[in-house]
Design an enzyme around this catalytic site. Structure first.
Site, PDB file in Angstrom:
ATOM      1  N   ARG A  92       0.830  -1.197   0.000  1.00  0.00           N
ATOM      2  CA  ARG A  92       0.000   0.000   0.000  1.00  0.00           C
ATOM      3  C   ARG A  92       0.869   1.254   0.000  1.00  0.00           C
ATOM      4  O   ARG A  92       0.548   2.272  -0.612  1.00  0.00           O
ATOM      5  CB  ARG A  92      -0.928   0.019   1.224  1.00  0.00           C
ATOM      6  CG  ARG A  92      -1.922   1.202   1.210  1.00  0.00           C
ATOM      7  CD  ARG A  92      -2.731   1.314   2.497  1.00  0.00           C
ATOM      8  NE  ARG A  92      -1.905   1.693   3.629  1.00  0.00           N
ATOM      9  CZ  ARG A  92      -1.631   0.913   4.673  1.00  0.00           C
ATOM     10  NH1 ARG A  92      -2.112  -0.317   4.734  1.00  0.00           N
ATOM     11  NH2 ARG A  92      -0.861   1.340   5.661  1.00  0.00           N
TER      12      ARG A  92
ATOM     13  N   TYR B 195     -17.508  16.940 -14.035  1.00  0.00           N
ATOM     14  CA  TYR B 195     -17.965  15.562 -14.167  1.00  0.00           C
ATOM     15  C   TYR B 195     -18.974  15.270 -13.051  1.00  0.00           C
ATOM     16  O   TYR B 195     -18.794  15.684 -11.903  1.00  0.00           O
ATOM     17  CB  TYR B 195     -16.751  14.633 -14.083  1.00  0.00           C
ATOM     18  CG  TYR B 195     -17.064  13.202 -13.767  1.00  0.00           C
ATOM     19  CD1 TYR B 195     -17.949  12.463 -14.554  1.00  0.00           C
ATOM     20  CD2 TYR B 195     -16.471  12.576 -12.679  1.00  0.00           C
ATOM     21  CE1 TYR B 195     -18.232  11.139 -14.254  1.00  0.00           C
ATOM     22  CE2 TYR B 195     -16.740  11.248 -12.372  1.00  0.00           C
ATOM     23  CZ  TYR B 195     -17.624  10.541 -13.163  1.00  0.00           C
ATOM     24  OH  TYR B 195     -17.914   9.235 -12.856  1.00  0.00           O
TER      25      TYR B 195
ATOM     26  N   ASP C  19      -8.406  19.588 -13.801  1.00  0.00           N
ATOM     27  CA  ASP C  19      -8.629  18.241 -14.326  1.00  0.00           C
ATOM     28  C   ASP C  19      -8.286  18.272 -15.813  1.00  0.00           C
ATOM     29  O   ASP C  19      -8.966  18.928 -16.604  1.00  0.00           O
ATOM     30  CB  ASP C  19     -10.085  17.834 -14.104  1.00  0.00           C
ATOM     31  CG  ASP C  19     -10.363  16.386 -14.493  1.00  0.00           C
ATOM     32  OD1 ASP C  19      -9.731  15.893 -15.456  1.00  0.00           O
ATOM     33  OD2 ASP C  19     -11.218  15.749 -13.855  1.00  0.00           O
TER      34      ASP C  19
ATOM     35  N   LYS D 126      -8.935   6.922 -18.652  1.00  0.00           N
ATOM     36  CA  LYS D 126      -9.344   7.453 -19.947  1.00  0.00           C
ATOM     37  C   LYS D 126      -8.179   7.446 -20.951  1.00  0.00           C
ATOM     38  O   LYS D 126      -7.624   6.402 -21.252  1.00  0.00           O
ATOM     39  CB  LYS D 126      -9.937   8.844 -19.759  1.00  0.00           C
ATOM     40  CG  LYS D 126     -10.985   8.936 -18.635  1.00  0.00           C
ATOM     41  CD  LYS D 126     -12.148   7.981 -18.797  1.00  0.00           C
ATOM     42  CE  LYS D 126     -13.332   8.309 -17.899  1.00  0.00           C
ATOM     43  NZ  LYS D 126     -13.090   8.220 -16.448  1.00  0.00           N
TER      44      LYS D 126
END
Length: 389
Positions: free
Chosen positions: A54, A106, A178, A203
């Site tokens: 992690r 978004y 973004d 994306k």
């Protein structure tokens, strides 16, 4: 003998090589998938820099270094999704802090802000980020962060990054952009004055619709240190397989983005001429009200198009949406395959209808993620779909 000229690698070179030295053990050219949850320690308090996955994973570190190099930042951090990256970034704030955000984010970001983080004491104001003066008017003494998308999803509105950054920095406000739609191939917000760049790695950076991930890039050393702490403490990290898939995909970012844009520009021009299309939203069209800004702050216009078929009603959108054959009806974007989305019922269903209509977001608006197929095939599919009106 003349010494060789040294210069920074060009953009097409960086996705292929940055952060990806051959494996020192075997010489493997591709970064291995370090599929492990923990690491052996040599003795008490002595190890090779890795304790638990992690906190550290070599595959993830390679992707983080790669994305930082692409955006021109010093620090990259990867997360399990774009929303995980956004959540971790917002956790640098405290109850009572205020955030100014664009009013066409978004839908998942809007939901996170309004339905989750607002309950924890953060305040949010949503403003038209295409208007730098409106952004500045929204600042309060307790404002700590400005969050914008440019172009916006799905209205394709632009924010003048340099202008809002200058206004924000005068008040000590951190600017977050973004950059998912444009990618660093076309636009690099840090070079325009932004403090932080956000990405949904899912994306265009990955580009193959086979993983989910997010990233934050910054050159702010104290912020990066805080984010590293939160990345480990919160634990919203991606697995090594997802990081490896993103590393594999990002290698072809430059060639993919060139084709995405070439196809999108041709289809946008086709839609703009079509008698059954009432509005086309694409910054690459000279008719776009911010076309000059798009040319000034980016080197291209990207592969995303929104358009309003017919009268913009839900029924008009449904008829066209249901008729597509080559464009896949699906959420998400940025893959090599072309997708069509109905944002009002899919990506932006959490945004109140009145808020959508107020910014021209019609019920029947459709969003295209233009892929890299033969553009003639894509145009033919658009033509036959629009005939449903």
């Amino acid at each position: 003998m003349t010494a060789p000229v040294t210069r920074s690698p060009g953009f097409s070179t960086r996705p292929i090589h940055a952060g990806q030295e051959p494996d020192p053990t075997t010489g493997a050219v591709m970064v291995p998938i370090y599929q492990t949850s923990t690491y052996a320690q040599e003795a008490l308090g002595r190890h090779k820099g890795y304790e638990y996955a992690r906190t550290h994973n070599r595959t993830r570190e390679s992707l983080e270094a790669n994305l930082a190099a692409l955006e021109g930042g010093k620090h990259g951090l990867c997360f399990g999704s774009g929303l995980a990256a956004t959540t971790t970034l917002l956790m640098t704030l405290s109850a009572g802090d205020h955030v100014v955000a664009g009013n066409n984010l978004y839908g998942g970001t809007y939901r996170l802000f309004e339905k989750v983080l607002a309950r924890l004491g953060l305040g949010f104001s949503f403003v038209p980020a295409s208007d730098a003066e409106a952004v500045e008017r929204a600042f309060r003494p307790e404002t700590r962060m400005l969050v914008v998308e440019t172009p916006t999803n799905p209205m394709m509105q632009l924010t003048d990054i340099a202008a809002v950054s200058e206004r924000a920095h005068r008040r000590g406000v951190r600017v977050v952009v973004d950059n998912t739609f444009m990618t660093p191939y076309f636009q690099r917000p840090l070079e325009l004055g932004a403090d932080v760049v956000l990405h949904s790695v899912t994306k265009y950076l990955n580009g193959h619709s086979d993983m989910v991930g997010g990233a934050v890039v910054t050159s702010d050393e104290p912020l990066a240190t805080q984010l590293r702490y939160l990345q480990n403490a919160v634990g919203a990290v991606p697995g090594p397989m997802d990081c490896w898939l993103a590393l594999r995909g990002v290698k072809t970012l430059a060639v993919r983005m060139e084709r995405h844009e070439t196809n999108a520009r041709e289809l946008a021009e086709f839609l703009a001429r079509h008698p059954q299309v009432s509005r086309v939203l694409y910054p690459g069209l000279p008719a776009h009200p911010q076309h000059a800004l798009a040319r000034r702050q980016a080197s291209g216009f990207g592969g995303m198009i929104s358009f309003i078929p017919g009268d913009g009603s839900l029924e008009a959108g449904r008829r066209v949406f249901d008729r597509f054959q080559l464009f896949t009806r699906a959420e998400s974007l940025g893959g090599v395959e072309s997708l069509v989305c109905h944002p009002a019922s899919m990506t932006h269903a959490s945004v109140p209808r009145d808020d959508r209509l107020a910014i021209g977001f019609a019920d029947g608006l459709l969003r295209l993620s233009v892929g890299i197929e033969d553009v003639n095939d894509l145009r033919d599919d658009l033509e036959q779909a629009i005939q449903a009106i």
